[in-house]
Design a protein around this motif. Structure first.
Motif, PDB file in Angstrom:
ATOM      1  N   ILE A 190       0.843  -1.198   0.000  1.00 30.68           N
ATOM      2  CA  ILE A 190       0.000   0.000   0.000  1.00 30.68           C
ATOM      3  C   ILE A 190       0.879   1.249   0.000  1.00 30.68           C
ATOM      4  N   ALA A 191       1.864   1.288   0.904  1.00 33.23           N
ATOM      5  CA  ALA A 191       2.733   2.464   1.021  1.00 33.23           C
ATOM      6  C   ALA A 191       3.453   2.764  -0.289  1.00 33.23           C
ATOM      7  N   ALA A 192       3.844   1.716  -1.013  1.00 34.32           N
ATOM      8  CA  ALA A 192       4.589   1.904  -2.262  1.00 34.32           C
ATOM      9  C   ALA A 192       3.722   2.444  -3.386  1.00 34.32           C
ATOM     10  N   ASN A 193       2.407   2.415  -3.212  1.00 35.55           N
ATOM     11  CA  ASN A 193       1.494   2.834  -4.278  1.00 35.55           C
ATOM     12  C   ASN A 193       0.695   4.085  -3.933  1.00 35.55           C
ATOM     13  N   LEU A 194       1.027   4.722  -2.841  1.00 34.64           N
ATOM     14  CA  LEU A 194       0.272   5.907  -2.428  1.00 34.64           C
ATOM     15  C   LEU A 194       0.888   7.186  -2.977  1.00 34.64           C
ATOM     16  N   PHE A 195       0.092   8.238  -2.935  1.00 33.34           N
ATOM     17  CA  PHE A 195       0.522   9.549  -3.411  1.00 33.34           C
ATOM     18  C   PHE A 195      -0.228  10.612  -2.613  1.00 33.34           C
TER      19      PHE A 195
ATOM     20  N   ILE B  56     -14.382   5.612 -10.998  1.00 28.95           N
ATOM     21  CA  ILE B  56     -12.941   5.718 -10.768  1.00 28.95           C
ATOM     22  C   ILE B  56     -12.347   7.017 -11.317  1.00 28.95           C
ATOM     23  N   PRO B  57     -12.693   7.462 -12.522  1.00 33.47           N
ATOM     24  CA  PRO B  57     -12.097   8.711 -13.020  1.00 33.47           C
ATOM     25  C   PRO B  57     -12.464   9.943 -12.182  1.00 33.47           C
ATOM     26  N   GLN B  58     -13.507   9.842 -11.375  1.00 35.32           N
ATOM     27  CA  GLN B  58     -13.960  10.982 -10.578  1.00 35.32           C
ATOM     28  C   GLN B  58     -13.478  10.919  -9.129  1.00 35.32           C
ATOM     29  N   SER B  59     -12.739   9.873  -8.751  1.00 34.01           N
ATOM     30  CA  SER B  59     -12.467   9.619  -7.337  1.00 34.01           C
ATOM     31  C   SER B  59     -10.974   9.477  -7.068  1.00 34.01           C
ATOM     32  N   ASN B  60     -10.557   9.955  -5.898  1.00 39.05           N
ATOM     33  CA  ASN B  60      -9.218   9.653  -5.389  1.00 39.05           C
ATOM     34  C   ASN B  60      -9.173   8.263  -4.769  1.00 39.05           C
ATOM     35  N   LEU B  61     -10.308   7.866  -4.180  1.00 36.00           N
ATOM     36  CA  LEU B  61     -10.371   6.612  -3.434  1.00 36.00           C
ATOM     37  C   LEU B  61     -11.738   5.983  -3.628  1.00 36.00           C
TER      38      LEU B  61
ATOM     39  N   PHE C   3      -6.689  -4.831  -2.570  1.00 34.79           N
ATOM     40  CA  PHE C   3      -6.118  -3.511  -2.794  1.00 34.79           C
ATOM     41  C   PHE C   3      -5.631  -3.422  -4.233  1.00 34.79           C
ATOM     42  N   GLY C   4      -6.025  -2.348  -4.918  1.00 36.72           N
ATOM     43  CA  GLY C   4      -5.604  -2.144  -6.290  1.00 36.72           C
ATOM     44  C   GLY C   4      -5.522  -0.671  -6.634  1.00 36.72           C
ATOM     45  N   THR C   5      -4.998  -0.378  -7.815  1.00 33.81           N
ATOM     46  CA  THR C   5      -4.878   1.008  -8.272  1.00 33.81           C
ATOM     47  C   THR C   5      -5.247   1.090  -9.747  1.00 33.81           C
ATOM     48  N   LYS C   6      -5.716   2.243 -10.130  1.00 28.80           N
ATOM     49  CA  LYS C   6      -5.891   2.568 -11.542  1.00 28.80           C
ATOM     50  C   LYS C   6      -5.563   4.041 -11.711  1.00 28.80           C
ATOM     51  N   GLU C   7      -4.467   4.316 -12.414  1.00 26.72           N
ATOM     52  CA  GLU C   7      -3.986   5.685 -12.592  1.00 26.72           C
ATOM     53  C   GLU C   7      -3.861   6.357 -11.222  1.00 26.72           C
TER      54      GLU C   7
ATOM     55  N   THR D 153      -4.252   5.204   4.879  1.00 22.25           N
ATOM     56  CA  THR D 153      -4.127   5.612   3.477  1.00 22.25           C
ATOM     57  C   THR D 153      -4.672   7.013   3.276  1.00 22.25           C
ATOM     58  N   VAL D 154      -5.848   7.281   3.806  1.00 20.62           N
ATOM     59  CA  VAL D 154      -6.465   8.604   3.680  1.00 20.62           C
ATOM     60  C   VAL D 154      -5.566   9.670   4.298  1.00 20.62           C
ATOM     61  N   ARG D 155      -5.039   9.387   5.479  1.00 21.31           N
ATOM     62  CA  ARG D 155      -4.202  10.373   6.164  1.00 21.31           C
ATOM     63  C   ARG D 155      -2.918  10.640   5.366  1.00 21.31           C
TER      64      ARG D 155
END
Length: 397
Positions: free
Chosen positions: A17-22, A239-244, A285-289, A314-316
């Motif tokens: 999770i940490a490696a994929n956060l921004f 998904i295109p409208q959301s951070n999470l 847990f997954g990611t898209k863009e 993650t939110v914090r």
């Protein structure tokens, strides 16, 4: 490299999770609507505070050298007085808190230490020191002085401080755009009668309450039946409208569990699916863009535990907010745990001691009504004894 279908440890899950956060992109927001947000850059004062020499007391402005004399009252200066005044020698000027000092005056005598007579005033305390009750210009904050460090989380007093500096907008890491998708054919909304085979939906309502400080209105919440196509369509649209995006239910491997498959078809890159933990083993847990996707198990206690252990951190992070610290406490009771799984147990901590509560099953929420923390028990241990030190995550109040 961990395969997305591989059962991962809690430590591995957190590292992935940490490696994929921004961090979310900074934005300029009204300071009055920014409580709970982190400031992006240092804030410097654009002016002196106070901006002028002023009185901190209701009383009389005088020359300190005239303190033992009978003084003629020359006039009155109230807060907001714009006309410059000059105090004559052997005179006093009636003044109120926050008012600018007349030129030449250097001391304020509080009204309780003055006798008023027909020709003026007599000061009853001859030992008043020069500068008493005078707030000098810039005595609190100098122009261009650093007043708020970057990364500071804005509180109500900080909003007041910014306003006192004339600042009404501030660069911050903004609140998130979050979508909650509750899946399940059996769900019924509270307040409506239950039909055969139904259960009241609680997961999305819990998530809305827990995430309220971190989300800009309006909250996006979708309720979708166990249908692969409908879940896929919802993910593709939101998904295109959301951070999470947070899904609840449908993340296991049953015939009606479609979240993993729907996420794959919607283009979400799975980073892991299943964790060596209880509750919440099927965590996804997954990611898209630039969107983070969590799939939480449908059992209510699993949702709560996974939220505090994974989603809230993650939110914090995304909002550049400080993480809640883990603490250590002395275990008050013995506990036999499941082999090979890290366990997060509802517990109550007080005075450095923590008690593991009853009703730990993943479908049981009741013990959360008295829990104020989660106790983490190592996957490699089989039992814990009273008096051992354990790791505790405090739950938000």
């Amino acid at each position: 490299m961990i395969e997305s279908n591989e059962l991962v440890s809690v430590e591995q899950a957190r590292a992935i999770i940490a490696a994929n956060l921004f961090h979310v992109q900074p934005a300029l927001k009204e300071s009055s609507n920014s409580t709970g947000l982190a400031i992006v850059e240092d804030i410097f004062s654009p002016l002196d505070i106070p901006a002028f020499d002023q009185s901190s007391m209701d009383g009389y402005a005088i020359y300190a050298e005239d303190i033992k004399r009978s003084l003629v009252v020359q006039g009155v200066v109230a807060a907001g007085h714009a006309q410059p005044e000059i105090l004559q020698r052997n005179h006093a000027m009636r003044i109120f808190t926050g008012a600018p000092l007349p030129a030449g005056s250097d001391t304020i005598v509080m009204q309780e230490k003055v006798i008023v007579h027909s020709s003026g005033i007599q000061i009853t305390d001859p030992d008043i020191e020069k500068g008493t009750y005078v707030r000098k210009s810039g005595s609190e904050i100098k122009k261009d002085e650093l007043v708020i460090k970057k990364g500071t989380v804005i509180t109500a007093p900080i909003v007041g401080l910014l306003a006192s500096l004339g600042i009404n907008t501030v660069p911050v890491y903004p609140r998130l755009s979050i979508c909650i998708i509750a899946t399940g054919n059996e769900l019924q909304m509270p307040g409506r009668p239950l039909q055969a085979g139904q259960a009241y939906e609680s997961n999305a309502l819990f998530l809305q309450a827990a995430l309220k400080p971190f989300v800009d209105s309006p909250f996006t919440v979708l309720y979708i039946e166990d249908n692969l196509g409908k879940i896929e369509d919802a993910l593709s649209a939101i998904i295109p409208q959301s951070n999470l995006v947070i899904l609840t239910g449908g993340v296991s491997v049953g015939d009606y569990d479609f979240v993993r498959q729907a996420a794959d078809r919607a283009g979400v890159l799975c980073k892991f699916h299943r964790v060596k933990q209880k509750p919440g083993k099927p965590l996804y847990f997954g990611t898209k863009e630039n969107t983070i996707v969590f799939g939480l198990p449908g059992n209510p206690a699993s949702v709560v535990s996974c939220f505090y252990e994974y989603v809230l951190p993650t939110v914090r992070f995304m909002m550049h907010l400080p993480q809640e610290e883990l603490v250590s406490a002395i275990l008050k009771n013995n506990y036999i745990k499941v082999k090979g799984l890290e366990q997060f147990l509802k517990a109550y901590i007080a005075n450095g001691e923590v008690e593991i509560l009853e009703a730990q099953e993943s479908y049981r929420l009741r013990s959360f009504s008295s829990a104020n923390c989660l106790v983490a028990l190592d996957e490699n241990r089989l039992s814990y004894e009273k008096g051992e030190m354990v790791t505790v995550r405090l739950l938000p109040k």
